[in-house]
Write a protein that holds these residues in place. Structure first.
Motif, mmCIF file in Angstrom:
data_model
loop_
_atom_site.group_PDB
_atom_site.id
_atom_site.type_symbol
_atom_site.label_atom_id
_atom_site.label_comp_id
_atom_site.label_asym_id
_atom_site.label_seq_id
_atom_site.Cartn_x
_atom_site.Cartn_y
_atom_site.Cartn_z
ATOM 1 N N GLN A 182 0.870 -1.165 0.000
ATOM 2 C CA GLN A 182 0.000 0.000 0.000
ATOM 3 C C GLN A 182 0.910 1.219 0.000
ATOM 4 O OE1 GLN A 182 -2.403 -0.420 3.475
ATOM 5 N NE2 GLN A 182 -3.779 -1.878 2.521
ATOM 6 N N TRP A 183 1.323 1.627 -1.190
ATOM 7 C CA TRP A 183 2.261 2.729 -1.336
ATOM 8 C C TRP A 183 1.639 4.025 -0.838
ATOM 9 C CZ3 TRP A 183 6.803 0.735 -2.513
ATOM 10 C CH2 TRP A 183 6.849 -0.436 -3.242
ATOM 11 N N LEU A 184 2.462 4.874 -0.299
ATOM 12 C CA LEU A 184 1.987 6.196 0.093
ATOM 13 C C LEU A 184 1.909 7.071 -1.150
ATOM 14 C CD1 LEU A 184 4.001 6.870 3.365
ATOM 15 C CD2 LEU A 184 1.700 5.953 3.125
ATOM 16 N N ASP A 185 0.956 7.946 -1.182
ATOM 17 C CA ASP A 185 0.786 8.870 -2.293
ATOM 18 C C ASP A 185 1.434 10.199 -1.914
ATOM 19 O OD1 ASP A 185 -1.076 11.196 -3.504
ATOM 20 O OD2 ASP A 185 -0.963 9.487 -4.890
ATOM 21 N N ALA A 186 2.318 10.687 -2.770
ATOM 22 C CA ALA A 186 3.067 11.917 -2.457
ATOM 23 C C ALA A 186 2.136 13.105 -2.206
ATOM 24 C CB ALA A 186 4.041 12.239 -3.580
ATOM 25 N N HIS A 187 0.984 13.106 -2.834
ATOM 26 C CA HIS A 187 0.042 14.215 -2.642
ATOM 27 C C HIS A 187 -0.869 13.952 -1.438
ATOM 28 C CE1 HIS A 187 -2.538 17.564 -3.484
ATOM 29 N NE2 HIS A 187 -3.590 16.778 -3.608
ATOM 30 N N ASP A 188 -1.534 12.818 -1.430
ATOM 31 C CA ASP A 188 -2.500 12.514 -0.365
ATOM 32 C C ASP A 188 -1.837 12.327 1.001
ATOM 33 O OD1 ASP A 188 -4.474 12.625 -2.269
ATOM 34 O OD2 ASP A 188 -4.615 10.449 -2.510
ATOM 35 N N ASP A 189 -0.634 11.799 1.004
ATOM 36 C CA ASP A 189 0.076 11.516 2.255
ATOM 37 C C ASP A 189 1.206 12.503 2.505
ATOM 38 O OD1 ASP A 189 -1.404 9.085 2.918
ATOM 39 O OD2 ASP A 189 -0.395 8.195 1.194
ATOM 40 N N SER A 190 1.093 13.709 1.961
ATOM 41 C CA SER A 190 2.199 14.665 2.049
ATOM 42 C C SER A 190 2.552 15.018 3.496
ATOM 43 C CB SER A 190 1.899 15.925 1.243
ATOM 44 O OG SER A 190 0.784 16.606 1.771
ATOM 45 N N GLU A 191 1.569 15.136 4.367
ATOM 46 C CA GLU A 191 1.861 15.449 5.776
ATOM 47 C C GLU A 191 2.634 14.313 6.435
ATOM 48 O OE1 GLU A 191 1.583 18.306 7.514
ATOM 49 O OE2 GLU A 191 1.061 19.110 5.542
ATOM 50 N N THR A 192 2.230 13.092 6.152
ATOM 51 C CA THR A 192 2.937 11.924 6.689
ATOM 52 C C THR A 192 4.379 11.904 6.196
ATOM 53 O OG1 THR A 192 0.882 10.668 6.766
ATOM 54 C CG2 THR A 192 2.932 9.400 6.798
ATOM 55 N N LEU A 193 4.573 12.161 4.907
ATOM 56 C CA LEU A 193 5.921 12.170 4.343
ATOM 57 C C LEU A 193 6.766 13.298 4.927
ATOM 58 C CD1 LEU A 193 4.989 11.335 0.666
ATOM 59 C CD2 LEU A 193 6.245 9.867 2.251
ATOM 60 N N LYS A 194 6.171 14.458 5.167
ATOM 61 C CA LYS A 194 6.901 15.568 5.789
ATOM 62 C C LYS A 194 7.339 15.199 7.200
ATOM 63 C CE LYS A 194 4.656 19.320 3.290
ATOM 64 N NZ LYS A 194 3.701 20.419 3.397
ATOM 65 N N GLU A 195 6.433 14.564 7.937
ATOM 66 C CA GLU A 195 6.774 14.156 9.303
ATOM 67 C C GLU A 195 7.886 13.109 9.297
ATOM 68 O OE1 GLU A 195 3.420 13.173 11.801
ATOM 69 O OE2 GLU A 195 2.229 14.739 10.831
ATOM 70 N N LEU A 196 7.796 12.144 8.384
ATOM 71 C CA LEU A 196 8.831 11.123 8.289
ATOM 72 C C LEU A 196 10.167 11.751 7.898
ATOM 73 C CD1 LEU A 196 9.778 8.215 8.382
ATOM 74 C CD2 LEU A 196 8.950 7.953 6.026
ATOM 75 N N ALA A 197 10.145 12.684 6.950
ATOM 76 C CA ALA A 197 11.380 13.364 6.547
ATOM 77 C C ALA A 197 11.990 14.123 7.722
ATOM 78 C CB ALA A 197 11.103 14.317 5.388
ATOM 79 N N SER A 198 11.153 14.730 8.548
ATOM 80 C CA SER A 198 11.689 15.472 9.696
ATOM 81 C C SER A 198 12.344 14.545 10.711
ATOM 82 C CB SER A 198 10.598 16.312 10.358
ATOM 83 O OG SER A 198 9.692 15.506 11.068
ATOM 84 N N ILE A 199 11.911 13.300 10.752
ATOM 85 C CA ILE A 199 12.533 12.315 11.648
ATOM 86 C C ILE A 199 13.824 11.784 11.033
ATOM 87 C CG2 ILE A 199 12.276 10.021 12.678
ATOM 88 C CD1 ILE A 199 9.213 10.675 12.825
ATOM 89 N N LEU A 200 13.742 11.309 9.793
ATOM 90 C CA LEU A 200 14.903 10.696 9.143
ATOM 91 C C LEU A 200 16.030 11.685 8.894
ATOM 92 C CD1 LEU A 200 13.204 8.404 6.471
ATOM 93 C CD2 LEU A 200 14.181 7.724 8.674
ATOM 94 N N LEU A 201 15.680 12.931 8.627
ATOM 95 C CA LEU A 201 16.685 13.930 8.275
ATOM 96 C C LEU A 201 16.904 14.944 9.394
ATOM 97 C CD1 LEU A 201 15.545 14.410 4.588
ATOM 98 C CD2 LEU A 201 17.316 12.877 5.471
ATOM 99 N N ASN A 202 16.581 14.537 10.601
ATOM 100 C CA ASN A 202 16.750 15.390 11.766
ATOM 101 C C ASN A 202 18.239 15.700 11.952
ATOM 102 O OD1 ASN A 202 17.325 16.020 14.610
ATOM 103 N ND2 ASN A 202 15.137 15.695 14.889
ATOM 104 N N PRO A 203 18.606 16.971 12.037
ATOM 105 C CA PRO A 203 20.018 17.334 12.189
ATOM 106 C C PRO A 203 20.698 16.668 13.388
ATOM 107 C CG PRO A 203 18.735 19.273 11.670
ATOM 108 C CD PRO A 203 17.750 18.158 11.907
#
Length: 94
Positions: free
Chosen positions: A60-81
């Motif tokens: 169940q792939w995430l959709d870059a548009h529909d799941d944009s908030e989820t992806l932003k949150e994940l990016a903030s975790i994975l790319l946390n300085p």
């Protein structure tokens, strides 16, 4: 939640295979592409073999548009300085 196991596995794969900071960050950043069913992008590609149609339909792939908030949150975790600043220590002492 549906991608938690795969994201954790990808983090450990990144830890095991990366030899320098740039490679570590690039591979870790690839997580964000992979979970949206993008396996090649401008600055890289997944290291796995091409997925079969059956494997593609299983996820169940995430959709870059529909799941944009989820992806932003994940990016903030994975790319946390704070996390990224510790990578050089890890790579040096593992």
């Amino acid at each position: 939640m549906k991608w938690t196991k795969e994201i954790v596995n990808h983090f450990w794969f990144t830890c095991r295979t990366s030899t320098d900071y740039k490679q570590f960050v690039g591979t870790l950043r690839g997580t964000l592409h992979h979970i949206t069913d993008q396996h090649e992008w401008a600055l890289g590609r997944c290291l796995h073999e091409p997925l079969t149609e059956g494997e593609r339909k299983e996820k169940q792939w995430l959709d870059a548009h529909d799941d944009s908030e989820t992806l932003k949150e994940l990016a903030s975790i994975l790319l946390n300085p704070r996390l990224l600043n510790k990578i050089s220590y890890y790579l040096n002492f593992r």
